[in-house]
Design an enzyme around this catalytic site. Structure first.
Site, PDB file in Angstrom:
ATOM      1  N   SER A  39      11.085 -14.801  -8.871  1.00  0.00           N
ATOM      2  CA  SER A  39       9.968 -14.779  -7.912  1.00  0.00           C
ATOM      3  C   SER A  39       8.850 -15.746  -8.259  1.00  0.00           C
ATOM      4  O   SER A  39       8.019 -16.063  -7.410  1.00  0.00           O
ATOM      5  CB  SER A  39       9.388 -13.361  -7.798  1.00  0.00           C
ATOM      6  OG  SER A  39       8.904 -12.914  -9.055  1.00  0.00           O
ATOM      7  N   ASP A 338      -0.683 -10.011  -6.357  1.00  0.00           N
ATOM      8  CA  ASP A 338      -0.211  -8.627  -6.399  1.00  0.00           C
ATOM      9  C   ASP A 338      -0.056  -8.242  -7.864  1.00  0.00           C
ATOM     10  O   ASP A 338      -0.456  -8.995  -8.750  1.00  0.00           O
ATOM     11  CB  ASP A 338       1.083  -8.433  -5.578  1.00  0.00           C
ATOM     12  CG  ASP A 338       2.290  -9.195  -6.119  1.00  0.00           C
ATOM     13  OD1 ASP A 338       2.265  -9.607  -7.296  1.00  0.00           O
ATOM     14  OD2 ASP A 338       3.258  -9.384  -5.363  1.00  0.00           O
ATOM     15  N   HIS A 341       2.280 -11.054  -9.569  1.00  0.00           N
ATOM     16  CA  HIS A 341       2.303 -12.486  -9.259  1.00  0.00           C
ATOM     17  C   HIS A 341       0.909 -13.087  -9.103  1.00  0.00           C
ATOM     18  O   HIS A 341       0.011 -12.442  -8.556  1.00  0.00           O
ATOM     19  CB  HIS A 341       3.111 -12.725  -7.980  1.00  0.00           C
ATOM     20  CG  HIS A 341       4.488 -12.172  -8.033  1.00  0.00           C
ATOM     21  ND1 HIS A 341       4.820 -10.944  -7.472  1.00  0.00           N
ATOM     22  CD2 HIS A 341       5.625 -12.658  -8.580  1.00  0.00           C
ATOM     23  CE1 HIS A 341       6.105 -10.706  -7.681  1.00  0.00           C
ATOM     24  NE2 HIS A 341       6.609 -11.718  -8.354  1.00  0.00           N
TER      25      HIS A 341
END
Length: 364
Positions: A39, A338, A341
């Protein structure tokens, strides 16, 4: 005072001209950015697979081009997007599984990364995401389509001259090794039982990382930016659950990241010696990232302990949605978007640091 100010201006202009020249040179030497990993670099491939780990909805992407959620786990751009732009290419790298793009778009950059994946196939089973061997399969498919579209000579030139970005590892530890939950579809049991000491698991992952790079090299890759681990103990989710440590960074996890980075750096050096024509650099974000988290005000941030989205303590993916009334209004004041991240602004700072210190000097 006037002469001093003039010197500052001249120095700034000189630095700008030097960077412009480097970017100009890079644009001819690096025709494409090709991305593998998790990610930290996924541009939206998880949108196309059956997994709970997605971010193709608001408020993700609210600061991206056209303010649209693409599947990037941020409010805007991620590091490969900034790197692509720095090399004179498009200001974002599209996801291979995004139906909005085709092989002509992918000729100058493509992302095969999948949020939630890791070096260990067991890690990708946790949330049913794309394992690294599958990312390589997509890359082989890409090569075939590129040759069919551009011809062997042009395609082979792109393949050999492209800059390959590999970025992953955090999930192997936080979602796999340190997880206390059973992993669906895994026959290998608990990795902590198999590797009682973190260092043993690190060595296992290094062997998998080396195998991946060797496979990539056999497929024609020569210029590789191999990304190290961030201070994973400082992610908001880990700080939230660090009750005994007064919600400070989890030093145990940071120590593992530092140790693992040392081993990855040694692997990079060794492989450069062993594989003719390979030019691989170790892009280590740890120190810069830790500086930002430790002294956020030095970088213009107000908040580093919690994230912008929701309460900032645990929200990620579907928990970070537009119905959550606690999401901040200005993500640029936060280090994290978040609980797992960074914000676009943090991504830009980290990418800029690696671009100037590692990538441009080696591939310009």
């Amino acid at each position: 005072m006037a002469s001093s100010s003039l010197l500052v201006v001249v120095a700034a202009i000189s630095q700008l001209l030097t960077l412009t020249l480097l970017v100009s040179r890079c644009s001819t030497k690096v025709p494409a950015i090709i991305v593998f990993g998790d990610s930290s670099v996924d541009a939206g491939n998880n949108n196309a697979i059956s997994t709970a780990l997605k971010s193709n909805f608001e408020p993700y992407g609210r600061d991206f081009f056209d303010r649209r959620p693409t599947g990037r786990f941020s409010n805007g751009r991620i590091p490969p997007d900034f790197i692509s732009e720095a090399f004179g290419l498009r200001p974002f790298v599209p996801a291979y599984l995004d139906p909005a793009f085709n092989i002509s778009d992918f000729a100058s950059g493509v992302c095969f990364a999948s949020a939630g994946t890791g070096y260990d196939n067991v890690t990708s089973n946790v949330l049913n995401v794309i394992p690294m061997w599958k990312e390589l399969e997509y890359y082989r498919d890409y090569q075939q389509k590129l040759r069919a579209s551009l011809g062997d000579k042009k395609a082979n030139s792109i393949i050999s001259e492209a800059l390959y970005i590999v970025s992953l590892g955090t999930n192997d530890f936080l979602e796999n090794y340190y997880s206390s939950f059973p992993i669906p579809g895994s026959n290998s049991g608990c990795r902590r039982a198999q590797f009682p000491q973190p260092g043993q698991f690190e060595d296992f992952l290094v062997s998998l990382a080396e195998g991946f790079i060797r496979d990539l090299y056999e497929l024609g890759a020569q210029k590789v930016s191999f990304t190290g681990m961030p201070p994973m103990g400082c992610l908001p989710l880990e700080r939230t659950t660090n009750f005994m440590g007064q919600h400070d960074c989890v030093e145990e996890f940071n120590a593992v990241a530092r140790d693992f980075n040392g081993k990855l750096g040694a692997m990079v050096d060794r492989m450069n010696q062993e594989l003719p024509g390979l030019r691989m650099v170790f892009s280590n974000p740890y120190d810069k990232f830790y500086e930002i988290v430790s002294r956020p005000s030095d970088y213009g941030f107000d908040v580093a302990s919690v994230a912008c989205c929701g309460t900032g303590m645990y929200e990620m993916g579907y928990l970070c949605n537009k119905q959550n009334p606690f999401t901040c209004t200005d993500a640029s004041k936060y280090v994290f978007w978040d609980s797992f991240h960074p914000t676009e602004r943090t991504n830009g700072i980290l990418a800029d640091s690696l671009i100037k210190s590692v990538l441009l000097p080696n591939f310009a």
